[in-house]
Design a protein around this motif. Structure first.
Motif, mmCIF file in Angstrom:
data_model
loop_
_atom_site.group_PDB
_atom_site.id
_atom_site.type_symbol
_atom_site.label_atom_id
_atom_site.label_comp_id
_atom_site.label_asym_id
_atom_site.label_seq_id
_atom_site.Cartn_x
_atom_site.Cartn_y
_atom_site.Cartn_z
ATOM 1 N N ASP A 95 27.200 -10.776 35.067
ATOM 2 C CA ASP A 95 26.235 -10.509 36.136
ATOM 3 C C ASP A 95 25.567 -11.806 36.579
ATOM 4 O OD1 ASP A 95 25.346 -7.623 34.227
ATOM 5 O OD2 ASP A 95 26.660 -7.673 35.982
ATOM 6 N N SER A 96 24.931 -11.740 37.741
ATOM 7 C CA SER A 96 24.225 -12.913 38.278
ATOM 8 C C SER A 96 25.114 -14.149 38.238
ATOM 9 C CB SER A 96 22.929 -13.158 37.495
ATOM 10 O OG SER A 96 22.086 -12.035 37.548
ATOM 11 N N LEU A 97 26.328 -14.000 38.707
ATOM 12 C CA LEU A 97 27.292 -15.095 38.637
ATOM 13 C C LEU A 97 26.868 -16.269 39.505
ATOM 14 C CD1 LEU A 97 30.525 -12.951 38.558
ATOM 15 C CD2 LEU A 97 29.968 -14.743 36.917
ATOM 16 N N GLY A 144 26.795 -12.006 42.340
ATOM 17 C CA GLY A 144 27.587 -10.807 42.128
ATOM 18 C C GLY A 144 27.979 -10.618 40.680
ATOM 19 N N SER A 145 28.809 -9.595 40.465
ATOM 20 C CA SER A 145 29.235 -9.229 39.107
ATOM 21 C C SER A 145 30.743 -9.035 39.038
ATOM 22 C CB SER A 145 28.552 -7.926 38.677
ATOM 23 O OG SER A 145 27.150 -8.059 38.632
ATOM 24 N N ARG A 179 33.757 -7.708 35.809
ATOM 25 C CA ARG A 179 33.978 -7.262 34.442
ATOM 26 C C ARG A 179 35.403 -7.598 34.036
ATOM 27 N NH1 ARG A 179 34.786 -1.457 31.702
ATOM 28 N NH2 ARG A 179 33.616 -1.751 29.758
ATOM 29 N N ARG A 195 22.898 -13.239 31.121
ATOM 30 C CA ARG A 195 23.686 -12.877 32.319
ATOM 31 C C ARG A 195 25.005 -12.187 31.958
ATOM 32 N NH1 ARG A 195 25.746 -16.696 35.451
ATOM 33 N NH2 ARG A 195 25.924 -18.261 33.794
ATOM 34 N N PHE A 196 25.604 -12.591 30.845
ATOM 35 C CA PHE A 196 26.890 -12.029 30.414
ATOM 36 C C PHE A 196 26.672 -11.146 29.184
ATOM 37 C CE2 PHE A 196 29.899 -15.620 32.061
ATOM 38 C CZ PHE A 196 29.318 -15.509 33.316
ATOM 39 N N THR A 197 27.489 -10.093 29.086
ATOM 40 C CA THR A 197 27.438 -9.202 27.932
ATOM 41 C C THR A 197 28.851 -8.953 27.432
ATOM 42 O OG1 THR A 197 25.465 -8.092 28.801
ATOM 43 C CG2 THR A 197 26.687 -6.980 27.050
ATOM 44 N N GLN A 203 31.150 -8.382 30.610
ATOM 45 C CA GLN A 203 30.417 -8.034 31.823
ATOM 46 C C GLN A 203 29.661 -9.274 32.279
ATOM 47 O OE1 GLN A 203 30.307 -5.117 33.675
ATOM 48 N NE2 GLN A 203 29.074 -6.304 35.128
#
Length: 122
Positions: free
Chosen positions: A83-85, A16-17, A19, A66-68, A81
């Motif tokens: 993602d792909s946790l 999941g994601s 923020r 994966r992270f931004t 952000q």
């Protein structure tokens, strides 16, 4: 007085994601580097990602791709952000910023947020 206030943590399933947001407030003259650190259970705090006022970024190898990290200089706010946790991303996430407070003059202070819990279930 300068404060960093974080939001956006929580519980999410693997893949999941989430923020995260962190807003700096108070008597701020200038904000230099902003970043995110995390402290996994039983481990030391580690750098996750950082971003300069010019937009240059740096990431830990474990989160690259994966992270931004991003920031809004007008709002003195930094975002992460995620993602792909993965379960290994579970940690308390702390916002950090190097800030020159307006009332202190030519001095860059190192400020921390209170931390927000991110839990990734498998």
């Amino acid at each position: 007085q300068v404060q960093l206030v974080e939001s956006g943590g929580g519980l999410v399933q693997a893949g999941g994601s989430l923020r995260l947001s962190c807003a700096a407030s108070g008597s701020i003259f200038s904000v230099n580097v902003m970043g995110w650190y995390r402290a996994p259970p039983g481990k030391q705090r580690e750098l996750v990602a950082s971003i300069t006022s010019g937009g240059s970024t740096n990431y830990a190898d474990s989160v690259k791709g994966r992270f931004t990290i991003s920031r809004d200089n007008a709002k003195n706010t930094v975002y992460l952000q995620m993602d792909s946790l993965k379960p290994e991303d579970t940690a308390i996430y702390y916002c950090n910023a190097i800030i020159m407070a307006a009332k202190i003059g030519n001095y860059w202070g190192n400020y921390w947020g209170q931390g927000t819990q991110v839990t990734v279930s498998s």
